[in-house]
Design a protein around this motif. Structure first.
Motif, mmCIF file in Angstrom:
data_model
loop_
_atom_site.group_PDB
_atom_site.id
_atom_site.type_symbol
_atom_site.label_atom_id
_atom_site.label_comp_id
_atom_site.label_asym_id
_atom_site.label_seq_id
_atom_site.Cartn_x
_atom_site.Cartn_y
_atom_site.Cartn_z
ATOM 1 N N ALA A 115 -7.965 21.455 18.502
ATOM 2 C CA ALA A 115 -8.626 21.964 17.298
ATOM 3 C C ALA A 115 -7.699 21.693 16.113
ATOM 4 C CB ALA A 115 -8.908 23.460 17.428
ATOM 5 N N LEU A 116 -8.165 20.845 15.188
ATOM 6 C CA LEU A 116 -7.335 20.431 14.062
ATOM 7 C C LEU A 116 -8.041 20.718 12.742
ATOM 8 C CD1 LEU A 116 -6.307 16.944 15.487
ATOM 9 C CD2 LEU A 116 -4.941 19.044 15.489
ATOM 10 N N PRO A 117 -7.268 21.031 11.695
ATOM 11 C CA PRO A 117 -7.865 21.167 10.363
ATOM 12 C C PRO A 117 -8.507 19.847 9.947
ATOM 13 C CG PRO A 117 -5.641 22.061 10.391
ATOM 14 C CD PRO A 117 -5.841 21.324 11.695
ATOM 15 N N GLY A 118 -9.384 19.890 8.989
ATOM 16 C CA GLY A 118 -10.113 18.713 8.554
ATOM 17 C C GLY A 118 -9.367 17.818 7.593
ATOM 18 N N ALA A 119 -8.121 18.130 7.267
ATOM 19 C CA ALA A 119 -7.357 17.322 6.313
ATOM 20 C C ALA A 119 -5.886 17.323 6.700
ATOM 21 C CB ALA A 119 -7.516 17.886 4.897
ATOM 22 N N ASP A 120 -5.184 16.283 6.271
ATOM 23 C CA ASP A 120 -3.726 16.253 6.418
ATOM 24 C C ASP A 120 -3.151 17.478 5.714
ATOM 25 O OD1 ASP A 120 -4.332 13.694 7.329
ATOM 26 O OD2 ASP A 120 -2.921 12.694 6.000
ATOM 27 N N PHE A 121 -1.998 17.928 6.179
ATOM 28 C CA PHE A 121 -1.396 19.078 5.510
ATOM 29 C C PHE A 121 0.109 19.108 5.657
ATOM 30 C CE2 PHE A 121 -2.264 20.629 9.821
ATOM 31 C CZ PHE A 121 -1.065 21.223 10.162
ATOM 32 N N TRP A 122 0.709 19.843 4.737
ATOM 33 C CA TRP A 122 2.091 20.302 4.822
ATOM 34 C C TRP A 122 2.029 21.801 5.060
ATOM 35 C CZ3 TRP A 122 6.762 17.952 4.780
ATOM 36 C CH2 TRP A 122 6.814 16.623 4.375
ATOM 37 N N LEU A 123 2.929 22.319 5.889
ATOM 38 C CA LEU A 123 3.090 23.752 6.090
ATOM 39 C C LEU A 123 4.560 24.073 5.849
ATOM 40 C CD1 LEU A 123 2.065 26.560 6.983
ATOM 41 C CD2 LEU A 123 2.528 25.831 9.353
ATOM 42 N N LEU A 124 4.814 24.905 4.858
ATOM 43 C CA LEU A 124 6.177 25.233 4.442
ATOM 44 C C LEU A 124 6.531 26.653 4.859
ATOM 45 C CD1 LEU A 124 5.935 23.667 0.873
ATOM 46 C CD2 LEU A 124 6.744 22.582 2.988
ATOM 47 N N ASP A 125 7.600 26.766 5.615
ATOM 48 C CA ASP A 125 8.071 28.061 6.125
ATOM 49 C C ASP A 125 6.987 28.847 6.840
ATOM 50 O OD1 ASP A 125 10.737 27.777 5.457
ATOM 51 O OD2 ASP A 125 10.546 28.790 3.526
ATOM 52 N N GLY A 126 6.008 28.162 7.390
ATOM 53 C CA GLY A 126 4.929 28.821 8.129
ATOM 54 C C GLY A 126 4.024 29.669 7.263
ATOM 55 N N LYS A 127 4.141 29.518 5.920
ATOM 56 C CA LYS A 127 3.408 30.410 5.015
ATOM 57 C C LYS A 127 2.532 29.700 3.997
ATOM 58 C CE LYS A 127 7.007 33.906 5.290
ATOM 59 N NZ LYS A 127 8.068 34.605 4.584
ATOM 60 N N VAL A 128 3.016 28.616 3.443
ATOM 61 C CA VAL A 128 2.290 27.907 2.386
ATOM 62 C C VAL A 128 1.755 26.597 2.954
ATOM 63 C CG1 VAL A 128 2.469 26.763 0.136
ATOM 64 C CG2 VAL A 128 3.670 28.926 0.545
ATOM 65 N N VAL A 129 0.446 26.403 2.793
ATOM 66 C CA VAL A 129 -0.207 25.185 3.264
ATOM 67 C C VAL A 129 -0.624 24.360 2.051
ATOM 68 C CG1 VAL A 129 -2.159 24.204 4.545
ATOM 69 C CG2 VAL A 129 -1.124 26.372 5.303
ATOM 70 N N GLN A 130 -0.318 23.076 2.119
ATOM 71 C CA GLN A 130 -0.865 22.140 1.142
ATOM 72 C C GLN A 130 -1.724 21.150 1.912
ATOM 73 O OE1 GLN A 130 1.224 20.250 -2.251
ATOM 74 N NE2 GLN A 130 0.701 18.297 -1.247
ATOM 75 N N PHE A 131 -3.037 21.190 1.665
ATOM 76 C CA PHE A 131 -3.941 20.194 2.226
ATOM 77 C C PHE A 131 -3.951 19.005 1.283
ATOM 78 C CE2 PHE A 131 -5.809 24.105 4.069
ATOM 79 C CZ PHE A 131 -5.745 23.753 5.415
ATOM 80 N N ASN A 132 -3.863 17.808 1.846
ATOM 81 C CA ASN A 132 -3.945 16.581 1.068
ATOM 82 C C ASN A 132 -5.304 15.955 1.331
ATOM 83 O OD1 ASN A 132 -1.303 16.836 0.093
ATOM 84 N ND2 ASN A 132 -0.469 15.805 1.869
#
Length: 174
Positions: A115-132
């Motif tokens: 099960a994967l999100p629908g977009a590439d992402f960065w996850l910083l410190d397990g708290k902040v997600v940036q979807f690209n």
């Protein structure tokens, strides 16, 4: 300044423990690497000069983060046989590794049951997600950030599932 307005470099500079990046496209056509990619297609040789192209902006961010103790991991899910773009990306990954990133690769077939999100992402410190978000032909479309704990947990679980199956860069051949 809102979370979505902060430069990514500032977010990474504030990261203390981990930065993980999941990439799931077989083609990216972002402007800052277009010239290098075109040259790779013509010559079959990738530009791995850390002083050229987009590297002078990216590599110091990575080396600074790693020096602070941030563990940076990147995993790429790719179709096989790989595209020309993935061959190019594989060839330039040596610079990511030299800067301190740990990079792995996973065949899309081996990720089919995850099960994967629908977009590439960065996850910083397990708290902040940036979807690209990208256009259909691979250019930048938008970024979207959230600090929603449920979204961060979803991305963390997805990343770790992919990471466990993925092959270290040194062992993955294109």
């Amino acid at each position: 300044m809102s979370l979505n307005e902060k430069p990514f470099a500032d977010l990474l500079a504030a990261t203390r423990h981990s930065a993980v990046h999941l990439e799931m496209r077989d083609l990216y056509a972002v402007g800052d690497e277009a010239e290098d990619y075109a040259a790779f297609l013509r010559t079959g040789t990738a530009n791995t000069d850390p002083t050229k192209s987009f590297w002078p902006e990216w590599l110091p961010l990575v080396t600074d983060a790693v020096a602070r103790g941030v563990v940076m991991r990147r995993v790429r899910i790719v179709s096989e046989p790989v595209t020309d773009y993935i061959r190019y990306e594989h060839a330039i990954t040596v610079l990511n590794l030299q800067a301190g990133e740990d990079v792995r690769w996973l065949s899309r077939r081996q990720a089919a049951d995850l099960a994967l999100p629908g977009a590439d992402f960065w996850l910083l410190d397990g708290k902040v997600v940036q979807f690209n978000h990208f256009t259909g032909d691979g250019d930048w479309a938008a970024k979207e950030r959230t600090d929603n704990p449920d979204t961060a947990a979803l991305c963390a679980a997805a990343f770790e599932a992919v990471w466990q199956r993925a092959v270290p860069h040194e062992k993955y051949t294109v």
